[in-house]
Design a protein around this motif. Structure first.
Motif, short mmCIF file in Angstrom:
data_model
loop_
_atom_site.label_atom_id
_atom_site.label_comp_id
_atom_site.label_asym_id
_atom_site.label_seq_id
_atom_site.Cartn_x
_atom_site.Cartn_y
_atom_site.Cartn_z
N ILE A 120 34.31 29.77 41.17
CA ILE A 120 35.18 29.24 40.11
C ILE A 120 34.85 29.88 38.77
N TRP A 121 33.57 29.97 38.46
CA TRP A 121 33.16 30.46 37.14
C TRP A 121 33.53 31.93 36.92
N ARG A 122 33.49 32.73 37.98
CA ARG A 122 33.73 34.17 37.84
C ARG A 122 35.20 34.54 37.83
N ASP A 123 36.07 33.61 38.21
CA ASP A 123 37.51 33.87 38.23
C ASP A 123 38.15 33.22 37.02
N PRO A 124 38.65 34.00 36.04
CA PRO A 124 39.23 33.40 34.83
C PRO A 124 40.36 32.42 35.11
N VAL A 152 45.59 34.94 31.15
CA VAL A 152 45.46 35.17 32.60
C VAL A 152 46.80 35.65 33.17
N ARG A 153 47.88 34.98 32.81
CA ARG A 153 49.19 35.36 33.34
C ARG A 153 49.59 36.76 32.87
N ARG A 154 49.28 37.08 31.62
CA ARG A 154 49.64 38.40 31.10
C ARG A 154 48.86 39.51 31.82
N GLU A 155 47.59 39.26 32.13
CA GLU A 155 46.76 40.26 32.81
C GLU A 155 47.16 40.44 34.26
N GLU A 156 47.77 39.43 34.86
CA GLU A 156 48.14 39.51 36.28
C GLU A 156 49.52 40.11 36.51
#
Length: 397
Positions: free
Chosen positions: A211-215, A392-396
């Protein structure tokens, strides 16, 4: 796809029925505990503390015990937790139980909810595939919030007619019935990691690290944990009702307002709002859910208070349903129970902390102003969470 499509799946129908019964009993028990403790002590702080004990120990159960749903068959974990909780509630229902013993039993009861919920959430994506999963989660929200509504609203009237101990005894029965539906209606599947079982603490740490490593997972968890602010009106329902001269029946009505809004929100976000729109506005809904509570600073009357709480519940439902679906879809099946447990444990823990702190603040000031402060704080904390979700959405893309 409508709700009928998911109810046509026999295993989901059994899980849905079991959960519905259990939630009705739990909400009835929460009203009973709030009334019982406030009758004994006349203290908002102790009432808030006892209410907190129905949430905080989930940190232990959700983090340390949730991995049971990855190590053993998930259906078996759910059944064992149900039967153990039935025994504990039956003990709590015994008249004259000392307050400290009651608190210990409630804490253990709450801790056992962690592995149950983690195993259930991990099993649902297997039982419901594809689009059925989102629709099933929306249906669960509608029915669970409806059960909470019935448990809170009907609980106040029932406790006024009977006793808090009798209400707690009914809760024990609901756990037994829940276990029965799971035994008869859900197929037993082998454990996910039956071949290689890592050390217990190692598996727990792996879920937290994932959980911690996934933004995206980290942001969705933070969004979910805003409930620590938005639980305050429920925790202060008894002293708030006492402050306006209301009895036990209206305590249940105030507690039922948020679930009533959530039922409506389940229909709106489960059937009327497209999934891509829900994903886009998750963060904004987290902010908006706190704004109705700010208006408690003006000390609204009973009717306006109920409407404000229902509005907050409706808005919170929007980010709760889609946030949970997005979270579980991103987690690998082998870690689903552990990650779901961490998420749920944190959620219930922050709700418990929020309830306890609110009780102390309400003793110092008053319940109405405490609710307003909680709403403002929740909306303020949601602002950076909403920004993180947008990144997050912009990076994906």
């Amino acid at each position: 796809m409508g709700f009928g499509a998911v109810l046509a799946v026999p295993e989901f129908r059994a899980m849905w029925t079991a959960e519905l019964l259990s939630v009705c009993g739990d909400q009835l028990a929460r009203v009973a505990l709030a009334v019982l403790v406030f009758q004994r002590t006349s203290s908002a702080a102790l009432t808030g503390l006892t209410y907190a004990l129905t949430y905080v120990p989930s940190l232990l159960g959700g983090v340390l015990l949730a991995g049971a749903g990855d190590r053993w068959p998930r259906r078996d974990v759910m059944i064992a937790a149900d039967l153990a909780r039935a025994a504990l509630v039956a003990a709590i229902a015994i008249p004259g139980v000392p307050l400290w013993v009651l608190c210990v039993l409630v804490a253990v009861l709450t801790a056992l909810g962690g592995p149950f919920k983690a195993a259930q959430q991990a099993l649902l994506p297997t039982v419901l595939e594809g689009e059925r999963y989102l629709v099933g989660m929306a249906l669960r929200n509608v029915t669970i919030q409806g059960a909470q509504l019935a448990g809170f609203a009907g609980g106040g009237a029932l406790i006024a007619a009977l006793t808090p101990s009798a209400a707690l005894a009914l809760d024990a029965v609901t756990f037994v019935l829940s276990a029965f539906f799971l035994v008869t209606g859900v197929r037993r599947r082998e454990a996910v990691d039956r071949v290689v079982r890592p050390a217990w603490l190692s598996a727990t740490g792996a879920g937290i690290r994932l959980i911690w490593r996934d933004p995206a997972l980290r942001t969705l968890v933070a969004l979910n944990w805003l409930a620590g602010f938005y639980i305050v009106p429920e925790a202060l329902a008894a002293p708030y009702a006492a402050g306006i001269g209301a009895g036990a029946t209206l305590v249940g009505l105030l507690m039922a307002a948020d679930p009533a809004g959530s039922v409506l929100g389940g229909f709106v976000f489960g059937k009327a709002v497209p999934e891509h729109v829900q994903v886009r506005v998750l963060g904004l809904l987290g902010i908006a859910a706190g704004l109705p509570l700010v208006l408690f600073a003006f000390r609204p009357g009973l009717v306006v208070s109920v409407l404000l709480l229902a509005t907050s519940g409706l808005l919170a439902t929007g980010y709760n349903i889609q946030g949970t679906v997005s979270f579980m879809r991103r987690v690998p099946d082998g870690h689903r129970a552990q990650c779901a447990g961490v998420n749920s444990a944190g959620l219930l823990t922050v709700q418990g902390i929020g309830a306890a702190v609110a009780g102390v603040l309400a003793d110092v000031g008053n319940p109405a102003h405490t609710i307003a402060v909680a709403g403002a704080a929740g909306a303020a904390v949601a602002v950076p969470v909403a920004r993180a979700w947008r990144r997050v959405r912009r990076e994906e893309r």
